[in-house]
Scaffold this motif. Structure first.
Motif, mmCIF file in Angstrom:
data_model
loop_
_atom_site.group_PDB
_atom_site.id
_atom_site.type_symbol
_atom_site.label_atom_id
_atom_site.label_comp_id
_atom_site.label_asym_id
_atom_site.label_seq_id
_atom_site.Cartn_x
_atom_site.Cartn_y
_atom_site.Cartn_z
ATOM 1 N N THR A 71 -15.960 -31.629 -7.276
ATOM 2 C CA THR A 71 -16.750 -31.722 -8.498
ATOM 3 C C THR A 71 -17.132 -33.174 -8.773
ATOM 4 O O THR A 71 -18.205 -33.446 -9.309
ATOM 5 C CB THR A 71 -15.990 -31.140 -9.706
ATOM 6 O OG1 THR A 71 -14.738 -31.790 -9.833
ATOM 7 C CG2 THR A 71 -15.766 -29.650 -9.547
ATOM 8 N N ALA A 89 -20.813 -34.773 -9.269
ATOM 9 C CA ALA A 89 -21.211 -35.621 -10.400
ATOM 10 C C ALA A 89 -21.956 -36.859 -9.895
ATOM 11 O O ALA A 89 -22.998 -37.237 -10.446
ATOM 12 C CB ALA A 89 -19.989 -36.033 -11.214
ATOM 13 N N GLU A 114 -25.434 -35.832 -8.854
ATOM 14 C CA GLU A 114 -26.347 -35.662 -9.991
ATOM 15 C C GLU A 114 -26.745 -37.026 -10.561
ATOM 16 O O GLU A 114 -27.849 -37.191 -11.074
ATOM 17 C CB GLU A 114 -25.693 -34.814 -11.085
ATOM 18 C CG GLU A 114 -25.396 -33.369 -10.692
ATOM 19 C CD GLU A 114 -26.662 -32.574 -10.385
ATOM 20 O OE1 GLU A 114 -27.732 -32.934 -10.911
ATOM 21 O OE2 GLU A 114 -26.570 -31.606 -9.614
ATOM 22 N N LYS A 126 -27.346 -34.253 -17.663
ATOM 23 C CA LYS A 126 -26.636 -33.015 -17.959
ATOM 24 C C LYS A 126 -25.696 -32.633 -16.806
ATOM 25 O O LYS A 126 -24.551 -32.233 -17.022
ATOM 26 C CB LYS A 126 -27.653 -31.886 -18.206
ATOM 27 C CG LYS A 126 -27.497 -31.247 -19.577
ATOM 28 C CD LYS A 126 -28.459 -30.084 -19.740
ATOM 29 C CE LYS A 126 -27.774 -28.770 -19.457
ATOM 30 N NZ LYS A 126 -28.712 -27.630 -19.546
ATOM 31 N N GLY A 127 -26.212 -32.790 -15.583
ATOM 32 C CA GLY A 127 -25.411 -32.460 -14.407
ATOM 33 C C GLY A 127 -24.190 -33.350 -14.302
ATOM 34 O O GLY A 127 -23.081 -32.897 -14.025
ATOM 35 N N VAL A 184 -22.603 -34.945 -16.708
ATOM 36 C CA VAL A 184 -21.638 -34.620 -17.757
ATOM 37 C C VAL A 184 -20.877 -33.347 -17.397
ATOM 38 O O VAL A 184 -19.641 -33.277 -17.498
ATOM 39 C CB VAL A 184 -22.370 -34.467 -19.116
ATOM 40 C CG1 VAL A 184 -21.454 -33.851 -20.155
ATOM 41 C CG2 VAL A 184 -22.878 -35.821 -19.590
ATOM 42 N N ASN A 185 -21.614 -32.357 -16.930
ATOM 43 C CA ASN A 185 -20.997 -31.074 -16.567
ATOM 44 C C ASN A 185 -19.939 -31.238 -15.474
ATOM 45 O O ASN A 185 -18.785 -30.831 -15.628
ATOM 46 C CB ASN A 185 -22.114 -30.129 -16.119
ATOM 47 C CG ASN A 185 -21.571 -28.820 -15.606
ATOM 48 O OD1 ASN A 185 -20.583 -28.310 -16.128
ATOM 49 N ND2 ASN A 185 -22.206 -28.288 -14.572
ATOM 50 N N TRP A 186 -20.306 -31.892 -14.365
ATOM 51 C CA TRP A 186 -19.357 -32.006 -13.245
ATOM 52 C C TRP A 186 -18.212 -32.952 -13.563
ATOM 53 O O TRP A 186 -17.093 -32.752 -13.106
ATOM 54 C CB TRP A 186 -20.092 -32.442 -11.969
ATOM 55 C CG TRP A 186 -20.952 -31.364 -11.401
ATOM 56 C CD1 TRP A 186 -22.308 -31.407 -11.206
ATOM 57 C CD2 TRP A 186 -20.526 -30.069 -10.950
ATOM 58 N NE1 TRP A 186 -22.748 -30.225 -10.682
ATOM 59 C CE2 TRP A 186 -21.687 -29.387 -10.506
ATOM 60 C CE3 TRP A 186 -19.296 -29.413 -10.887
ATOM 61 C CZ2 TRP A 186 -21.643 -28.084 -10.002
ATOM 62 C CZ3 TRP A 186 -19.255 -28.120 -10.387
ATOM 63 C CH2 TRP A 186 -20.420 -27.471 -9.949
ATOM 64 N N ALA A 196 -16.865 -33.288 -16.479
ATOM 65 C CA ALA A 196 -15.941 -32.519 -17.313
ATOM 66 C C ALA A 196 -15.039 -31.646 -16.443
ATOM 67 O O ALA A 196 -13.823 -31.561 -16.666
ATOM 68 C CB ALA A 196 -16.724 -31.667 -18.304
ATOM 69 N N TRP A 197 -15.617 -31.011 -15.427
ATOM 70 C CA TRP A 197 -14.797 -30.197 -14.515
ATOM 71 C C TRP A 197 -13.773 -31.059 -13.774
ATOM 72 O O TRP A 197 -12.634 -30.649 -13.547
ATOM 73 C CB TRP A 197 -15.678 -29.465 -13.503
ATOM 74 C CG TRP A 197 -16.326 -28.242 -14.072
ATOM 75 C CD1 TRP A 197 -17.648 -28.075 -14.368
ATOM 76 C CD2 TRP A 197 -15.677 -27.002 -14.417
ATOM 77 N NE1 TRP A 197 -17.857 -26.827 -14.893
ATOM 78 C CE2 TRP A 197 -16.678 -26.144 -14.936
ATOM 79 C CE3 TRP A 197 -14.355 -26.555 -14.364
ATOM 80 C CZ2 TRP A 197 -16.401 -24.854 -15.374
ATOM 81 C CZ3 TRP A 197 -14.073 -25.267 -14.804
ATOM 82 C CH2 TRP A 197 -15.091 -24.432 -15.301
#
Lengths: 224, 148
Positions: free
Chosen positions: A92, A96, A99, A106-107, A109-111, A113-114
């Protein structure tokens, strides 16, 4: 493969970085190299002591517990789960960074967080394992586990185990903190304003290094 | 692939070409997972057959070490993108790490030699391995006195 660079490009004539990387990233690499020697020294001293011992506890008999499955003999199962969690959080993290190259906030932040979630899961697993071993009677200075042949063992086994997995766990902990800071910076748009996500790359290098060290901790303490 | 722009950072003159897909990342993930499963299988084989000869034992452990090194190479070159950097930069990291060849070899050898010397000349060390530890029930270990 190494990056293709036109042959006539003069890297060393001044005006550009001969290594084509940002200063901070280069320094992160050199820090990681020195950290590799720190961990290497720890693991090699463990190896030296183990090679100088006539006998040693069998990891399959020491690490055979799993949360919520008390009393069932499951050698190496829990540590495999921990390894899987760490590899997954490494993936992940690369996503990140990927991205970040695409400037997709957005990508990132999402990855990220994971990745943080994976790091916290790993730390939770390690906390459980330490607690379990502590209740078995293991800690620095005491070792309840006999050698593989049933003879009396020394405290070398537990001393090295808690010191080295503890030092690695501390790295995971600081990696999670760094990733949380990166998450907030990404969310607030700092990297967008800067025009690049190179900070994510540097944090990523550190995070992958933590995974890399775990490969060897897993090897030295649990597998062989 | 070659672009001249300084929007990224003034220190970067050639921007890396990043494939837009994530196929390489996932492929590496499956390779790492596969290697880990094989390592586990080998580790558990040693557990399932405790009476295998010393030779087989060392061979299995050696294979696990080699597999772990393969994992390390994948993590460093794909996940950390070191393989994509300029060769000179890779070398400033890879060459100092060669010290590990001596570091590991010399120290493990020394430990092994110390064991043999003590077994030869220290009678206490020789007898140490013959004292059996009392078998205790799992979870019923004696707590250290200050915890009771």
């Amino acid at each position: 493969m190494a990056q293709a660079v036109p042959i006539e490009r003069k890297w060393w004539s001044g005006g550009k970085s001969p290594f084509n990387v940002e200063y901070g990233k280069l320094m992160m690499w050199y820090f990681l190299m020195s950290d590799a020697f720190t961990f290497g020294a720890f693991l090699i001293s463990y190896g030296t002591i183990r090679f100088s011992s006539n006998n040693w506890p069998n990891p399959n008999h020491v690490f055979n517990a799993f949360p919520f499955l008390e009393g069932i003999n499951l050698p190496l199962a829990f540590v495999s789960l921990m390894t899987f969690i760490l590899i997954m959080s490494s993936v992940t993290m690369v996503l990140a960074v990927h991205e970040g190259h695409l400037m997709n906030k957005k990508g990132v932040v999402n990855w990220l967080a994971w990745t943080i979630l994976g790091g916290l899961a790993f730390l939770g697993c390690q906390a459980w394992e330490w607690t379990h071993l502590f209740h078995e009677g293991a800690w620095w200075g005491r070792n309840p586990f006999p050698n593989a042949d049933g003879s009396v063992s020394t405290t070398n086994f537990t001393n090295f185990f808690f010191t080295i997995t503890g030092f690695h766990g501390f790295h995971v902990f600081s990696g999670v903190l760094i990733n949380i800071i990166m998450l907030f910076m990404a969310m607030s748009g700092t990297f967008d304003r800067r025009g690049h996500y190179l900070m994510i790359e540097k944090a990523g290098l550190y995070w992958h290094f933590v995974d890399l060290v775990w490969v060897f901790v897993f090897l030295c303490f649990y597998l062989i | 692939m070659e672009q001249h722009h300084h929007t990224v950072s003034p220190e970067i003159s050639v921007v890396h070409h990043h494939d837009s897909g994530t196929k390489r990342i996932w492929k590496t993930f499956w390779i790492l997972l596969g290697i880990t499963v094989i390592e586990l299988g080998l580790g558990l084989t040693m557990y399932a057959f405790p009476n295998m000869s010393e030779w087989v034992h060392i061979a299995i452990k050696g294979s696990i070490v080699i597999l772990s090194l393969a994992k390390a190479v994948y993590i460093v070159s794909i996940f950390m993108h070191l393989g994509d950097e300029i060769r000179n930069m890779i070398m400033t990291i890879a060459v100092p790490l060669m010290l590990f060849v001596w570091f590991i070899g010399a120290f493990l050898w020394d430990g092994y030699s110390w064991k043999n010397l003590r077994n030869d000349y220290d009678p206490y060390k020789r007898e140490e391995g013959t004292r059996k530890m009392e078998k205790k029930e799992h979870g019923a270990e004696q707590k250290p006195s200050h915890l009771q």
